[in-house]
Structures are given as C-alpha cells and as structure tokens.
Design a protein around this motif. Sequence first.
Motif, PDB file in Angstrom:
ATOM      1  N   LEU A 168      13.532  66.713  86.197  1.00  0.00           N
ATOM      2  CA  LEU A 168      13.107  65.450  86.796  1.00  0.00           C
ATOM      3  C   LEU A 168      12.508  65.682  88.181  1.00  0.00           C
ATOM      4  O   LEU A 168      13.115  66.336  89.039  1.00  0.00           O
ATOM      5  N   ARG A 169      11.318  65.125  88.392  1.00  0.00           N
ATOM      6  CA  ARG A 169      10.674  65.132  89.701  1.00  0.00           C
ATOM      7  C   ARG A 169      10.180  63.719  90.008  1.00  0.00           C
ATOM      8  O   ARG A 169       9.626  63.064  89.125  1.00  0.00           O
ATOM      9  N   ILE A 170      10.392  63.273  91.238  1.00  0.00           N
ATOM     10  CA  ILE A 170       9.851  61.994  91.687  1.00  0.00           C
ATOM     11  C   ILE A 170       8.748  62.281  92.693  1.00  0.00           C
ATOM     12  O   ILE A 170       8.977  62.963  93.698  1.00  0.00           O
ATOM     13  N   VAL A 171       7.547  61.794  92.387  1.00  0.00           N
ATOM     14  CA  VAL A 171       6.379  62.122  93.208  1.00  0.00           C
ATOM     15  C   VAL A 171       5.684  60.836  93.660  1.00  0.00           C
ATOM     16  O   VAL A 171       5.768  59.800  92.998  1.00  0.00           O
ATOM     17  N   GLU A 172       5.014  60.925  94.798  1.00  0.00           N
ATOM     18  CA  GLU A 172       4.199  59.813  95.275  1.00  0.00           C
ATOM     19  C   GLU A 172       2.910  59.782  94.464  1.00  0.00           C
ATOM     20  O   GLU A 172       2.109  60.711  94.506  1.00  0.00           O
ATOM     21  N   GLU A 173       2.736  58.696  93.691  1.00  0.00           N
ATOM     22  CA  GLU A 173       1.618  58.632  92.753  1.00  0.00           C
ATOM     23  C   GLU A 173       1.388  57.176  92.376  1.00  0.00           C
ATOM     24  O   GLU A 173       2.342  56.397  92.246  1.00  0.00           O
ATOM     25  N   LYS A 174       0.148  56.792  92.191  1.00  0.00           N
ATOM     26  CA  LYS A 174      -0.166  55.417  91.822  1.00  0.00           C
ATOM     27  C   LYS A 174       0.374  55.091  90.438  1.00  0.00           C
ATOM     28  O   LYS A 174       0.354  55.926  89.542  1.00  0.00           O
ATOM     29  N   HIS A 175       0.834  53.862  90.279  1.00  0.00           N
ATOM     30  CA  HIS A 175       1.353  53.403  88.999  1.00  0.00           C
ATOM     31  C   HIS A 175       0.263  53.381  87.936  1.00  0.00           C
ATOM     32  O   HIS A 175      -0.914  53.180  88.229  1.00  0.00           O
ATOM     33  N   ARG A 176       0.697  53.579  86.695  1.00  0.00           N
ATOM     34  CA  ARG A 176      -0.223  53.562  85.561  1.00  0.00           C
ATOM     35  C   ARG A 176       0.061  52.424  84.591  1.00  0.00           C
ATOM     36  O   ARG A 176      -0.601  52.293  83.580  1.00  0.00           O
ATOM     37  N   GLY A 177       1.093  51.618  84.869  1.00  0.00           N
ATOM     38  CA  GLY A 177       1.332  50.444  84.035  1.00  0.00           C
ATOM     39  C   GLY A 177       2.517  50.558  83.096  1.00  0.00           C
ATOM     40  O   GLY A 177       2.500  49.967  82.016  1.00  0.00           O
ATOM     41  N   SER A 178       3.561  51.286  83.477  1.00  0.00           N
ATOM     42  CA  SER A 178       4.745  51.399  82.630  1.00  0.00           C
ATOM     43  C   SER A 178       5.422  50.043  82.482  1.00  0.00           C
ATOM     44  O   SER A 178       5.553  49.279  83.444  1.00  0.00           O
ATOM     45  N   ARG A 179       5.884  49.745  81.291  1.00  0.00           N
ATOM     46  CA  ARG A 179       6.598  48.490  81.051  1.00  0.00           C
ATOM     47  C   ARG A 179       7.960  48.536  81.730  1.00  0.00           C
ATOM     48  O   ARG A 179       8.593  49.585  81.827  1.00  0.00           O
ATOM     49  N   GLY A 180       8.404  47.371  82.196  1.00  0.00           N
ATOM     50  CA  GLY A 180       9.697  47.291  82.851  1.00  0.00           C
ATOM     51  C   GLY A 180       9.615  47.424  84.356  1.00  0.00           C
ATOM     52  O   GLY A 180      10.608  47.189  85.051  1.00  0.00           O
ATOM     53  N   VAL A 181       8.447  47.791  84.891  1.00  0.00           N
ATOM     54  CA  VAL A 181       8.255  47.884  86.338  1.00  0.00           C
ATOM     55  C   VAL A 181       7.383  46.714  86.756  1.00  0.00           C
ATOM     56  O   VAL A 181       6.274  46.542  86.236  1.00  0.00           O
ATOM     57  N   PRO A 182       7.859  45.868  87.666  1.00  0.00           N
ATOM     58  CA  PRO A 182       7.126  44.636  87.990  1.00  0.00           C
ATOM     59  C   PRO A 182       5.771  44.916  88.629  1.00  0.00           C
ATOM     60  O   PRO A 182       5.568  45.940  89.287  1.00  0.00           O
ATOM     61  N   ALA A 183       4.831  43.984  88.415  1.00  0.00           N
ATOM     62  CA  ALA A 183       3.523  44.044  89.064  1.00  0.00           C
ATOM     63  C   ALA A 183       3.703  43.726  90.544  1.00  0.00           C
ATOM     64  O   ALA A 183       4.772  43.294  90.981  1.00  0.00           O
TER      65      ALA A 183
END
Length: 306
Positions: A61-76
């Motif tokens: 697991l890695r958490i990186v600074e990156e623009k969202h791509r539209g995963s479901r469950g993550v609010p707009a």
Amino acid sequence: MTTEYRAHFDFTIAFANGGGLSGEGFRLDLPRQDVTAEEIGTLLVAHLGLALVSDVALRDLRIVEEKHRGSRGVPAPAKGAEERVIDLSHPIEAGMVTYPGLPVPTIVPHLTREDSRGKYAPGTEFAMDVITMIGNTGTYLDAPFHRYADGSDLAGLDLGTLVGLRAEVFHLQDGWDADRRGIEAVTLADRELQGAAVLLDTGWSSRFGTPEYAHGAPFLTEGGARFLVDAGVQLVGIDSLNIDDTEGGGARPAHTLLLAAGIHVVEHLTNLADVPARGARFTAAPPAVRGFGTFPVRSFATVGSH
C-alpha cells in the motif's frame, strides 16, 4: 486548489459465502491523506459494488498525492466552494493545424487602427479583422447536420443542451495502452450518465499542434458510442484528434450513432485533467449559424458553487 490523494496497492478479497477476488496495481481515490488500511478496504468494496465481503487484505500500500480519477464512494468537490472556471478550448490563431489536410485559418485586417483614425473623432480608433477558416478548427462542436442532411444545424440547437451540463469526466491517462486505442463501453459503465456531458480525458491534447497528434490517437469505439446512446447522455467530448478511429477506414460509427440520437460531439478539447471526475458543469455553445453543422466553441467547465 485542494490537494487530492490516491492509494496504490494489490489486494485480495474473500466473500462470506465462499470464493474470492484479487487484483494487482489497483488505484483508488481517497477522501483525505490520513486514511487507514481498513478504511481503504471499505472504500474498495464500495467502489467495486461488492456484497457479503468477509475480509479485505491490502499489500504494498502506498498513498500518493495524485488527482482523483472518479472512484465510487469518494464524494465530489463540496458544493458552495469558490467557483473556478477551467478553459477547455485550444486558442485559434492564423496557420494553426487542427486536422491534417484541412485548411488552416487566415486572419487579415479589414480596418487597421491606423486607418480608423481618419474615420472617427480624435482619440477614437478601432480594429476590424477578417478570419477565414473551416468549421473544423480548434475545439469545435458537431451538430447532427454535420452528418445528416436533415439533422439540426447549429442555429437549431437548444441552448439548454449546451450550457451548464453535468459533467462526468473519465480520466483515462493511467496505464494508457497505445495498442488498444479504442474506448469501450465497459470503461464507461460505472456511472449514471443520463443527461450528462461525458468527457473523455486521454491526455492526447498534449500533442496538439505537432505531427504526433495525427497518429495513434484514442477514439470511442462503436460499442462505446452505442452504450452512451442507450445511457441517454447529452454530449460527448474528447481531447483527441477525432471521436472516431480515422485510421480504420472511412467508417465513422461514433459520429453516426451519436449525432443520429441528437447527442452533440465536441472534439479537440484540452485541460480535461484539471476537471474533477464528478461535480463540474460543462458548457460548449457555438454561434447560431444556419446551414452549418460544425463550428469552434469556447468550451469550459465550472467547479464549485453549484
């Protein structure tokens, strides 16, 4: 602009009623940076739409600074945030090449500022210029008349179908496969798209104005176009050379299907990577020209304060 984060990981999922599921190199949008592995597991299950999950194991697991791509469950992006306007059009200038083989625009003066000084009161001057260009210049919209003689021309389009549309942006730059240029229906099947402007972010606009732009460009497949028609979308835009595969012969199934259904097509967009996957509004309105089927637009997305 708010910093966004994504998780990169491999996973194994076990189901309470037997069986399992695994994946490698998965990427998932995160609501914030300090998310636990357990929370990421829950987001993964929600994104995949799974039921009766008994266990989720994440690896590497890695958490990186990156623009969202539209995963479901993550609010707009939250409503009421400061509004931003994102320009999605290529500027038009004399001599620019949009599509190889088509005429380039020319811009010449009709009245120069110097000549105008003799026509107006002292201290008053104007410039008037003449631009000659084909409708397929820069970022442009195709109306049904572009493909069908009895289709609606630019003057017949309803502004309500061009202004402030709910934007569903598919960010497709991750792991782009040059050998599989076509965007298929399965890639677009995870969202409710009725009435939306579907915008396809392939990253190809970075090549605009270069010879590389004309070769190997991404496109929407016939199956993808048919899926969007059935989904009831209002408009489809792409940041590529064409909505169709121009290297596959003379067939143009995406134009044929979309325009027959009254779905507007916008080609040669740019800056789509700056638009969130959900939560933006899209506008692309051409001038109301009778007997014309294609013309440049000043397309843009607004984010926040909706």
